[in-house]
Design a protein around this motif. Structure first.
Motif, PDB file in Angstrom:
ATOM      1  N   THR B  45       0.828  -1.202   0.000  1.00 54.28           N
ATOM      2  CA  THR B  45       0.000   0.000   0.000  1.00 54.28           C
ATOM      3  C   THR B  45       0.862   1.252   0.000  1.00 54.28           C
ATOM      4  OG1 THR B  45      -1.820  -1.124   1.098  1.00 54.28           O
ATOM      5  CG2 THR B  45      -1.752   1.263   1.308  1.00 54.28           C
ATOM      6  N   GLN B  85      -7.022   0.521  -1.290  1.00 58.56           N
ATOM      7  CA  GLN B  85      -7.339  -0.802  -0.751  1.00 58.56           C
ATOM      8  C   GLN B  85      -8.714  -0.801  -0.081  1.00 58.56           C
ATOM      9  OE1 GLN B  85      -4.204  -2.404   1.693  1.00 58.56           O
ATOM     10  NE2 GLN B  85      -5.452  -4.072   2.438  1.00 58.56           N
ATOM     11  N   ASP B 161      -4.848  -1.290  -5.540  1.00 58.11           N
ATOM     12  CA  ASP B 161      -4.352  -1.839  -4.278  1.00 58.11           C
ATOM     13  C   ASP B 161      -5.296  -2.919  -3.762  1.00 58.11           C
ATOM     14  OD1 ASP B 161      -2.815  -2.253  -2.095  1.00 58.11           O
ATOM     15  OD2 ASP B 161      -3.149  -0.294  -1.170  1.00 58.11           O
ATOM     16  N   GLU B 162      -4.860  -4.146  -3.843  1.00 62.28           N
ATOM     17  CA  GLU B 162      -5.637  -5.308  -3.394  1.00 62.28           C
ATOM     18  C   GLU B 162      -7.099  -5.241  -3.834  1.00 62.28           C
ATOM     19  OE1 GLU B 162      -5.033  -6.852   0.463  1.00 62.28           O
ATOM     20  OE2 GLU B 162      -2.967  -6.148   0.616  1.00 62.28           O
TER      21      GLU B 162
HETATM   22 MG   LIG Z   1      -2.140  -2.836   1.930  1.00 67.80          MG
END
Ligand SMILES: [Mg+2]
Ligand SMILES: Nc1ncnc2c1ncn2[C@@H]1O[C@H](COP(=O)(O)OP(=O)(O)O)[C@@H](O)[C@H]1O
Lengths: 377, 309
Positions: B45, B85, B161-162
């Motif tokens: 991140t 995220q 992000d993810e």
């Molecule tokens: Mg992260």
């Protein structure tokens, strides 16, 4: 500056306000509700204050006068007495809070426009009720003079506005430092308009807490667009309050509104800009809603109550606090609202306060824009 | 070889005592679908936020689309689509209103707005939910909405992000299908994930651990380095089970994971019956015994052990 960006933020914020019930209540209903609560907590206890009257004049005019003074809910005529000894006795026993002595030449002086020879004795151990008795007597005395003397003036060929100096002269007869609620409520509007400012501080913290600020910072929006876009909706909301609160104050508390409403509206917009500036500064420096709330109380509401001269006269404050209160938009706005509500003062007198408010607003927004960084952490 | 579209040199970022990103050298070519794989706390991140211009760099340098991140972070923003995220759309706004909001902020030509939004809604499978409030969408749909919003200005670079964490398997597959299409269309994509299996869909994989890039290669080469499969056991006698497992053939490692034991073996299918038999023989009981996906934590620990040896 892109107006498209600005409007995107403003529109989004309005949608948020309208759809989030908590925010809607906070910005639209709380100010009026708070006004009601405060106004009552300040006045409810101070109704039906027992007073005694010692009338040396014993004329028709003085009888009328006494009747008018005790006609409302504020003061109750506890006893008509014959001597000052009786007054002392009643005061000592706590049966009355104040006494009114009407001098023998009351009617003569009054009709000759020489003033109003009255004396008020209050219970020094209970300055509040005594003080309010003084205020109510002075307020009703003014009204009495206005009605009793208007015929008199007309026959003498004088214009009605010559009453003004007479009014002022009557006031100086009485204790001028305590204010009746007539005066408190217009002053309190500045505190009520602190709620939109609080909302601005909260909305920035809200975006940080919910992660939407991160997404916003990843767009090409500029700092000024973001901050102004956030402020605008709350200025709109504040202006709704600017209309609601006086309407409410007039309808509910029968407060007189003597000035121009348009002027009041315009100057309130300037005040909103500056107090929202305070809110936006808080929002820029503070990360969480809880902290923003706490700081808003410290910076917006607490000084609004204690330092703007609404409840405690600025002249009686220490030098340092007096200087500081000049930097609070509320100080200037309290003067403006009282001026517009009560004597109906115009821009010719109020412009310096307006300029100060606007200047403070520019400074606050400038500080916010300067220190706001499009960075996390 | 063309010049990299994302480049970092000895990039580091500190949070007080923590060094979240440690001397990272990342070089990503245009058109790559780059998977940044690593366990929680690896620094994924932080890396993506730095590349999106959202965090200051402590040491080193980085550039995105030819703009230096320290000098011109704002010049980078119109070129990238960044997806955080956490879900970071506006919950009170509808799907459509969220799209319009970002379209305005990215100055999408007004003439193209209607066409782009309807195409993206279809692309993300959200057409039926256009008017629904974003916070009333399922987790998978929220991720797709966020992706649609990052695509509204047709950025050259996507930083995701993810995007598939906490999403059901069907949505996960759909999401990767969308990414493959974008990749085929030429968009450069940097996507972080804690799932090793997702790395297989990338054209390039970077393994991140403790702020460092410990490996950077095409997925097949990475996978070859991480051997083994995972078996999860919930034994009653925890210590005895651990001691027993360590003696069995084909067991590389036994790690404790909460109440259960994670056993890294060469082939799960082959070892499962043997472990059952050994437990029975030693009169050890258990609540559950099953093959489990190889989590990045375990894979990394084994990889790092290999590296250290
Ligand atoms: Mg992260
Ligand atoms: N804002 C922050 N403040 C303090 N520490 C942070 C912050 N963001 C991340 N970290 C720390 O940096 C390290 C890397 O975190 P992160 O980049 O979120 O990893 P990942 O995304 O791979 O899980 C972690 O140890 C984390 O605790």
């Amino acid at each position: 500056m892109s107006f498209r960006h600005l409007w995107a933020v403003t529109r989004k914020e309005i949608q948020h306000i309208l759809r989030d019930r908590a925010t809607l209540i906070l910005v639209l209903l709380t100010p009026t509700a708070m006004l009601l609560i405060f106004a009552y907590s300040l006045t409810v206890e101070l109704q039906h204050i027992p007073i005694a009257v010692l009338d040396y004049d014993r004329g028709a005019t003085s009888r009328d006068f006494v009747q008018q003074i005790t006609a409302g809910d504020d003061l109750d005529l506890y006893a008509q007495v014959a001597s000052e000894d009786e007054i002392e006795d009643l005061l000592m026993r706590g049966e009355i809070k104040a006494a009114l002595i009407i001098h023998p030449d009351f009617s003569r002086d009054l009709l000759a426009l020489r003033g109003m020879p009255l004396q008020i004795i209050i219970d020094g151990t209970e300055p509040e009720s005594g003080g309010f008795a003084v205020d109510h007597i002075s307020w009703r005395a003014e009204k009495f003079i206005n009605t009793a003397l208007s015929d008199q003036l007309q026959t003498m060929g004088l214009a009605l506005d010559t009453l003004q100096p007479l009014d002022l002269r009557v006031r100086t007869w009485f204790n001028p430092s305590l204010k009746p609620r007539n005066d408190v409520i217009p002053g309190m509007i500045s505190i009520m308009l602190g709620f939109p400012a609080l909302s601005v501080a909260l909305t920035l913290a809200h975006e940080r807490e919910h992660g939407t600020m991160e997404q916003l910072m990843a767009t090409p929006i500029t700092r000024t667009e973001l901050l102004l876009g956030k402020m605008l909706p709350y200025i709109f909301v504040g202006l709704v309050n600017v209309v609601l609160i006086p309407l409410f104050a007039i309808a509910w508390f029968h407060i007189s509104f003597n000035g121009s409403f348009l002027l009041f509206f315009a100057l309130s917009a300037v005040f909103l800009f500056s107090i929202l500036g305070v809110g936006i500064v808080i929002g820029v420096f503070i990360r969480t809603q809880a902290a923003a709330l706490a700081l808003s109380f410290l910076v917006i509401f607490f000084p609004g109550f204690f330092m703007t001269g609404i409840f405690f006269p600025i002249s009686s404050m220490p030098e340092l606090v007096r200087m500081e209160s000049l930097f609070l938009p509320g100080t200037h706005y309290a003067i403006i609202t009282r001026g517009v509500f009560l004597p109906g003062v115009g821009l010719d007198i109020l412009w310096p306060y307006t300029v100060m408010m606007f200047g403070l607003g520019v400074v606050f927004v400038g500080i916010a824009a300067l220190f706001f960084r499009k960075k996390l952490g | 070889m063309t010049s990299p579209i994302i480049l970092t040199q000895a990039l580091s970022r500190d949070f007080k005592e923590t060094r979240a990103v440690d001397a990272l050298d990342l070089s990503i070519q245009p058109g790559e679908l780059f998977g940044l794989v690593g366990p929680d706390g690896a620094g994924k991140t932080t890396t993506l936020r730095i590349l999106a211009g959202l965090l200051d760099i402590t040491e080193g340098s980085g550039s995105v689309a030819g703009h230096d991140l320290s000098e011109q972070p704002e010049a980078v923003k119109p070129k990238i689509g960044y997806m955080a995220q956490r879900f970071s759309m506006y919950g009170e706004l509808s799907v459509h209103e969220n799209l319009l909001f970002f379209a305005d902020l990215f100055d999408v030509p007004r003439a193209e707005m209607a066409e782009r939004t309807s195409r993206l809604l279809a692309f993300a499978g959200l057409t039926a939910f256009t008017g629904r409030r974003a916070d009333h969408l399922s987790g998978g749909m929220q991720k797709k909405l966020a992706l649609a919003c990052t695509l509204i200005h047709q950025p050259e670079i996507l930083l995701l992000d993810e995007p598939t964490t906490g999403v059901d398997p069907v949505s996960r597959r759909e999401f990767w299908h969308i990414l493959s299409e974008l990749h085929a269309g030429g968009t450069t994509i940097l996507v972080s994930t804690p799932y090793m299996d997702e790395a297989d869909r990338c054209s390039m994989v970077g393994l991140m651990y403790a702020g460092r890039l410990i490996e950077c290669a095409p997925p097949a080469r990475i996978r070859a380095k991480i051997e083994g499969e995972m078996i999860e056991i919930l034994p009653h006698d925890w210590q005895a089970a651990q001691d027993l497992l360590r003696t069995l053939p084909g067991v590389f490692e036994v790690q404790t994971y909460g109440e259960s034991l994670h056993v890294l073996v060469d082939k799960a299918k082959k070892r499962l019956p043997k472990i059952k038999k050994a437990f029975r023989k030693n009169k050890l009981t258990y609540n559950g015994l099953r093959p489990a996906p190889l989590r990045m934590e375990e894979a990394f620990i084994s990889l790092i052990r290999d590296l250290e040896e």
